[in-house]
Design a protein around this motif. Structure first.
Motif, PDB file in Angstrom:
ATOM      1  N   TRP A 284       0.795  -1.149   0.124  1.00 28.93           N
ATOM      2  CA  TRP A 284       0.636   0.357  -0.207  1.00 28.93           C
ATOM      3  C   TRP A 284       0.874   1.280   0.207  1.00 28.93           C
ATOM      4  CZ3 TRP A 284       0.516   4.066   3.986  1.00 28.93           C
ATOM      5  CH2 TRP A 284       0.741   3.277   5.173  1.00 28.93           C
ATOM      6  N   VAL A 285       2.339   1.031   0.288  1.00 25.77           N
ATOM      7  CA  VAL A 285       2.915   1.764   0.726  1.00 25.77           C
ATOM      8  C   VAL A 285       3.394   2.710  -0.694  1.00 25.77           C
ATOM      9  CG1 VAL A 285       5.165   3.207   1.209  1.00 25.77           C
ATOM     10  CG2 VAL A 285       3.977   2.040   2.709  1.00 25.77           C
ATOM     11  N   ILE A 286       4.052   2.154  -1.911  1.00 24.48           N
ATOM     12  CA  ILE A 286       4.272   1.849  -3.143  1.00 24.48           C
ATOM     13  C   ILE A 286       3.068   2.286  -3.614  1.00 24.48           C
ATOM     14  CG2 ILE A 286       5.396   0.693  -4.882  1.00 24.48           C
ATOM     15  CD1 ILE A 286       6.805   0.956  -2.642  1.00 24.48           C
ATOM     16  N   ARG A 287       1.407   2.091  -3.348  1.00 24.28           N
ATOM     17  CA  ARG A 287       0.811   2.327  -4.621  1.00 24.28           C
ATOM     18  C   ARG A 287       0.460   3.988  -3.849  1.00 24.28           C
ATOM     19  NH1 ARG A 287      -1.290  -3.295  -3.424  1.00 24.28           N
ATOM     20  NH2 ARG A 287      -1.241  -4.342  -5.193  1.00 24.28           N
ATOM     21  N   LEU A 288       0.490   4.000  -2.922  1.00 21.56           N
ATOM     22  CA  LEU A 288      -0.166   5.619  -2.044  1.00 21.56           C
ATOM     23  C   LEU A 288       1.344   6.335  -3.147  1.00 21.56           C
ATOM     24  CD1 LEU A 288      -1.941   7.136  -0.777  1.00 21.56           C
ATOM     25  CD2 LEU A 288      -0.478   6.519   0.909  1.00 21.56           C
ATOM     26  N   ALA A 289       2.576   5.585  -3.072  1.00 25.12           N
ATOM     27  CA  ALA A 289       3.715   6.707  -3.582  1.00 25.12           C
ATOM     28  C   ALA A 289       3.547   7.299  -5.158  1.00 25.12           C
ATOM     29  CB  ALA A 289       5.173   6.703  -3.211  1.00 25.12           C
ATOM     30  N   ALA A 290       2.867   6.283  -5.913  1.00 24.51           N
ATOM     31  CA  ALA A 290       3.071   6.099  -7.256  1.00 24.51           C
ATOM     32  C   ALA A 290       2.087   6.869  -7.524  1.00 24.51           C
ATOM     33  CB  ALA A 290       2.149   4.585  -7.865  1.00 24.51           C
ATOM     34  N   ARG A 291       0.387   7.276  -6.424  1.00 21.09           N
ATOM     35  CA  ARG A 291      -0.056   8.402  -7.369  1.00 21.09           C
ATOM     36  C   ARG A 291       0.473   9.992  -7.684  1.00 21.09           C
ATOM     37  NH1 ARG A 291      -5.023   7.453  -2.701  1.00 21.09           N
ATOM     38  NH2 ARG A 291      -5.706   5.265  -3.812  1.00 21.09           N
ATOM     39  N   LYS A 292       1.371   9.700  -6.741  1.00 18.55           N
ATOM     40  CA  LYS A 292       2.495  11.338  -6.872  1.00 18.55           C
ATOM     41  C   LYS A 292       3.635  10.711  -7.577  1.00 18.55           C
ATOM     42  CE  LYS A 292       1.308  13.311  -2.398  1.00 18.55           C
ATOM     43  NZ  LYS A 292       0.957  12.976  -0.760  1.00 18.55           N
ATOM     44  N   ASN A 293       4.164  10.274  -7.883  1.00 16.18           N
ATOM     45  CA  ASN A 293       4.949  10.076  -8.397  1.00 16.18           C
ATOM     46  C   ASN A 293       4.788   8.823  -9.580  1.00 16.18           C
ATOM     47  OD1 ASN A 293       7.507   9.058  -9.753  1.00 16.18           O
ATOM     48  ND2 ASN A 293       9.178   9.107  -7.486  1.00 16.18           N
ATOM     49  N   PRO A 294       4.306   9.432 -10.881  1.00 18.61           N
ATOM     50  CA  PRO A 294       4.193   8.106 -11.552  1.00 18.61           C
ATOM     51  C   PRO A 294       5.550   7.363 -12.698  1.00 18.61           C
ATOM     52  CG  PRO A 294       4.021  10.393 -12.712  1.00 18.61           C
ATOM     53  CD  PRO A 294       4.890  10.386 -11.340  1.00 18.61           C
ATOM     54  N   ALA A 295       6.819   7.387 -11.698  1.00 12.40           N
ATOM     55  CA  ALA A 295       7.805   6.590 -12.011  1.00 12.40           C
ATOM     56  C   ALA A 295       7.657   5.231 -11.013  1.00 12.40           C
ATOM     57  CB  ALA A 295       9.072   7.305 -11.780  1.00 12.40           C
ATOM     58  N   LEU A 296       6.678   4.805 -10.544  1.00 13.40           N
ATOM     59  CA  LEU A 296       6.621   3.963 -10.000  1.00 13.40           C
ATOM     60  C   LEU A 296       5.630   3.386  -9.886  1.00 13.40           C
ATOM     61  CD1 LEU A 296       7.400   5.209  -5.722  1.00 13.40           C
ATOM     62  CD2 LEU A 296       8.810   4.273  -6.822  1.00 13.40           C
ATOM     63  N   ARG A 297       4.639   4.031 -11.549  1.00 13.47           N
ATOM     64  CA  ARG A 297       3.930   2.764 -11.630  1.00 13.47           C
ATOM     65  C   ARG A 297       4.086   1.845 -12.113  1.00 13.47           C
ATOM     66  NH1 ARG A 297       1.434   8.356 -14.435  1.00 13.47           N
ATOM     67  NH2 ARG A 297       0.343   9.083 -12.394  1.00 13.47           N
ATOM     68  N   PRO A 298       5.672   1.398 -13.207  1.00 10.72           N
ATOM     69  CA  PRO A 298       5.981   0.084 -13.370  1.00 10.72           C
ATOM     70  C   PRO A 298       6.179  -0.869 -12.092  1.00 10.72           C
ATOM     71  CG  PRO A 298       6.595   1.731 -14.919  1.00 10.72           C
ATOM     72  CD  PRO A 298       6.204   2.448 -13.519  1.00 10.72           C
ATOM     73  N   VAL A 299       6.392  -0.545 -10.872  1.00 12.06           N
ATOM     74  CA  VAL A 299       7.020  -1.220  -9.718  1.00 12.06           C
ATOM     75  C   VAL A 299       5.357  -1.302  -9.640  1.00 12.06           C
ATOM     76  CG1 VAL A 299       7.935  -1.113  -7.673  1.00 12.06           C
ATOM     77  CG2 VAL A 299       8.540   0.085  -9.196  1.00 12.06           C
ATOM     78  N   VAL A 300       4.974  -0.790  -8.868  1.00 10.50           N
ATOM     79  CA  VAL A 300       2.622  -1.252  -8.928  1.00 10.50           C
ATOM     80  C   VAL A 300       2.849  -2.370  -9.351  1.00 10.50           C
ATOM     81  CG1 VAL A 300       0.728  -0.656  -8.022  1.00 10.50           C
ATOM     82  CG2 VAL A 300       2.312   1.269  -7.832  1.00 10.50           C
ATOM     83  N   ALA A 301       2.786  -2.712 -11.356  1.00 13.70           N
ATOM     84  CA  ALA A 301       2.819  -4.084 -11.805  1.00 13.70           C
ATOM     85  C   ALA A 301       3.145  -4.707 -11.432  1.00 13.70           C
ATOM     86  CB  ALA A 301       2.589  -3.189 -13.337  1.00 13.70           C
ATOM     87  N   LEU A 302       4.802  -4.611 -10.942  1.00 13.15           N
ATOM     88  CA  LEU A 302       5.397  -5.975 -10.348  1.00 13.15           C
ATOM     89  C   LEU A 302       5.188  -6.318  -8.895  1.00 13.15           C
ATOM     90  CD1 LEU A 302       8.488  -4.745 -12.073  1.00 13.15           C
ATOM     91  CD2 LEU A 302       6.826  -5.975 -13.160  1.00 13.15           C
ATOM     92  N   LEU A 303       3.960  -5.762  -8.587  1.00 11.61           N
ATOM     93  CA  LEU A 303       4.105  -5.950  -7.156  1.00 11.61           C
ATOM     94  C   LEU A 303       3.432  -7.114  -6.169  1.00 11.61           C
ATOM     95  CD1 LEU A 303       3.366  -2.500  -5.276  1.00 11.61           C
ATOM     96  CD2 LEU A 303       4.976  -4.084  -5.344  1.00 11.61           C
ATOM     97  N   GLY A 304       4.094  -8.650  -5.647  1.00 13.63           N
ATOM     98  CA  GLY A 304       3.683  -9.617  -5.865  1.00 13.63           C
ATOM     99  C   GLY A 304       3.360 -11.170  -6.849  1.00 13.63           C
ATOM    100  N   VAL A 305       4.214 -10.279  -7.960  1.00 12.47           N
ATOM    101  CA  VAL A 305       4.564 -11.688  -9.687  1.00 12.47           C
ATOM    102  C   VAL A 305       5.436 -11.850  -9.480  1.00 12.47           C
ATOM    103  CG1 VAL A 305       4.681 -11.468 -11.647  1.00 12.47           C
ATOM    104  CG2 VAL A 305       2.833  -9.170 -10.508  1.00 12.47           C
ATOM    105  N   ASP A 306       5.190 -13.185  -9.810  1.00 16.80           N
ATOM    106  CA  ASP A 306       6.601 -14.153  -9.503  1.00 16.80           C
ATOM    107  C   ASP A 306       6.916 -14.464 -11.139  1.00 16.80           C
ATOM    108  OD1 ASP A 306       7.881 -16.538  -9.436  1.00 16.80           O
ATOM    109  OD2 ASP A 306       6.290 -18.068  -9.335  1.00 16.80           O
ATOM    110  N   LEU A 307       7.667 -13.635 -11.064  1.00 16.34           N
ATOM    111  CA  LEU A 307       8.976 -13.853 -12.188  1.00 16.34           C
ATOM    112  C   LEU A 307       9.511 -14.861 -12.601  1.00 16.34           C
ATOM    113  CD1 LEU A 307       9.028 -10.036 -12.949  1.00 16.34           C
ATOM    114  CD2 LEU A 307       7.185 -11.808 -14.094  1.00 16.34           C
ATOM    115  N   SER A 308       9.182 -15.710 -12.019  1.00 14.38           N
ATOM    116  CA  SER A 308      10.300 -17.168 -12.059  1.00 14.38           C
ATOM    117  C   SER A 308      10.698 -18.283 -13.248  1.00 14.38           C
ATOM    118  CB  SER A 308      10.243 -18.879 -10.790  1.00 14.38           C
ATOM    119  OG  SER A 308      10.466 -17.522  -9.498  1.00 14.38           O
ATOM    120  N   ALA A 309      12.059 -17.449 -13.908  1.00 15.20           N
ATOM    121  CA  ALA A 309      12.406 -18.578 -14.878  1.00 15.20           C
ATOM    122  C   ALA A 309      13.223 -18.910 -15.181  1.00 15.20           C
ATOM    123  CB  ALA A 309      12.409 -17.360 -16.056  1.00 15.20           C
TER     124      ALA A 309
END
Length: 345
Positions: A284-309
């Motif tokens: 929730w901290v990242i999501r809140l910060a992304a409202r003011k800082n557009p640079a964080l929006r890509p980070v929000v999309a990756l929260l909790g995503v399993d990128l194992s390869a």
């Protein structure tokens, strides 16, 4: 001395420079493209930072992915091409098309030039973004080479451009290649020794951690790989007959969270890592910060995503043996400090 000539596109790039080093160390002659010949001295200096004096075994040609000029000259006389150049985000991208068209057209320019010059094989530097993006929850992990990013899912313009550009390359070779061979290397987050101020976004993560530019670690994860091992995989994909027509994920070991990356730095870099945060930030901290800082929006999309390869295919088929992710992360940190690109306490 190996008299075969290899074209490496985008000679100012992080992966490209390590590919040049690997080729020179194997005795190949190398030609590389740059958008401005004024950067030749810079590239040569960065190679010297790795202990390589290229001399006359390295030549430069001006070529831009957005223009036809220069590519025929670049490919002439080459046996192989390592194509890692890609349009760099300028901040001017307004529409998806601003990302996609240059990436697709750039790949096709290089492949056409390679085909017309009689090149044997092109090794394309693609990305894990062409494999792991846009999938719905429950999609099987770890990702492997038969997976492609889902263009109908939640996918960033950069990942979409990488996916469409790689697909366009495979389609071109199949329809118009006239015998031109193609292999692709799809790296996860690329770490390892920086040679100068141009390095991967992943190495920038280490720089930010070392300098304490983050208050804590978001709950995101990634696979990691050392750039020297990415270059080695390019070389194997260039030479091994079994690599023709194949994709190879470049990743070493299990995926790691940002908190685990921070812990590696704390444990292995001593006082140089005194500024590295250990706190894990709630989503929730990242999501809140992304409202003011557009640079964080890509980070929000990756929260909790399993990128194992998995990089098992490259190890099984080509005998690839990468360093551990931990060693790759530490190599990034050590190089940044050695080059004065980060100031430890």
């Amino acid at each position: 001395m190996n008299h075969e000539l290899v074209l490496v596109t985008g000679g100012t790039g992080f992966i490209a420079q390590h590919c040049i080093i690997a080729l020179l160390e194997r005795g190949y002659r190398v030609r590389t493209t740059v958008r401005s010949l004024g950067r030749e001295a810079e590239v040569r200096e960065q190679l010297r930072n790795a202990g390589v004096d290229a001399g006359d075994r390295l030549a430069f040609v001006r070529a831009d992915l957005s223009e036809d000029a220069g590519w025929a000259e670049a490919a002439e006389g080459c046996t192989y091409v390592m194509h890692g150049a890609s349009p760099t985000p300028s901040g001017d991208q307004v529409r998806e098309e601003d990302w996609i068209r240059p990436a697709v057209d750039g790949n096709l320019r290089v492949l056409k030039a390679a085909r017309d010059a009689g090149v044997k094989r092109v090794v394309l530097t693609s990305a894990i973004g062409a494999i792991c993006a846009g999938h719905k929850p429950g999609y099987p992990r770890p990702f492997k080479e038969t997976d492609w990013s889902d263009l109908e899912g939640q996918i960033a313009p950069y990942q979409k451009s990488k996916t469409l550009a790689e697909r366009a390359a495979w389609d071109f070779v199949r329809r118009e290649g006239k015998g031109l061979e193609l292999s692709s290397v799809n790296p996860t987050a690329v770490m390892g020794p920086a040679l100068g101020a141009d390095y991967s976004h992943s190495v920038r993560l280490v720089k930010n951690l070392l300098e304490g530019n983050q208050k804590g670690c978001p709950k995101i994860s990634s696979g990691f790989v050392d750039v020297r091992d990415v270059a080695d995989l390019h070389l194997r994909a260039m030479l091994d007959p079994k690599a023709n027509g194949e994709r190879f994920i470049a990743t070493a070991g299990e995926s790691m969270t940002m908190a685990e990356v921070a812990r590696v730095l704390r444990e292995r870099m001593g006082s140089s890592a005194a500024n590295v945060p250990t706190r894990v930030l709630p989503n929730w901290v990242i999501r809140l910060a992304a409202r003011k800082n557009p640079a964080l929006r890509p980070v929000v999309a990756l929260l909790g995503v399993d990128l194992s390869a998995t990089g098992a295919k490259a190890q099984r088929v080509l005998g690839w043996k990468p360093r551990s992710p931990e060693d790759a992360i530490v190599a990034s940190a050590e190089s940044l400090i050695r080059l004065g690109l980060v100031t430890p306490l």
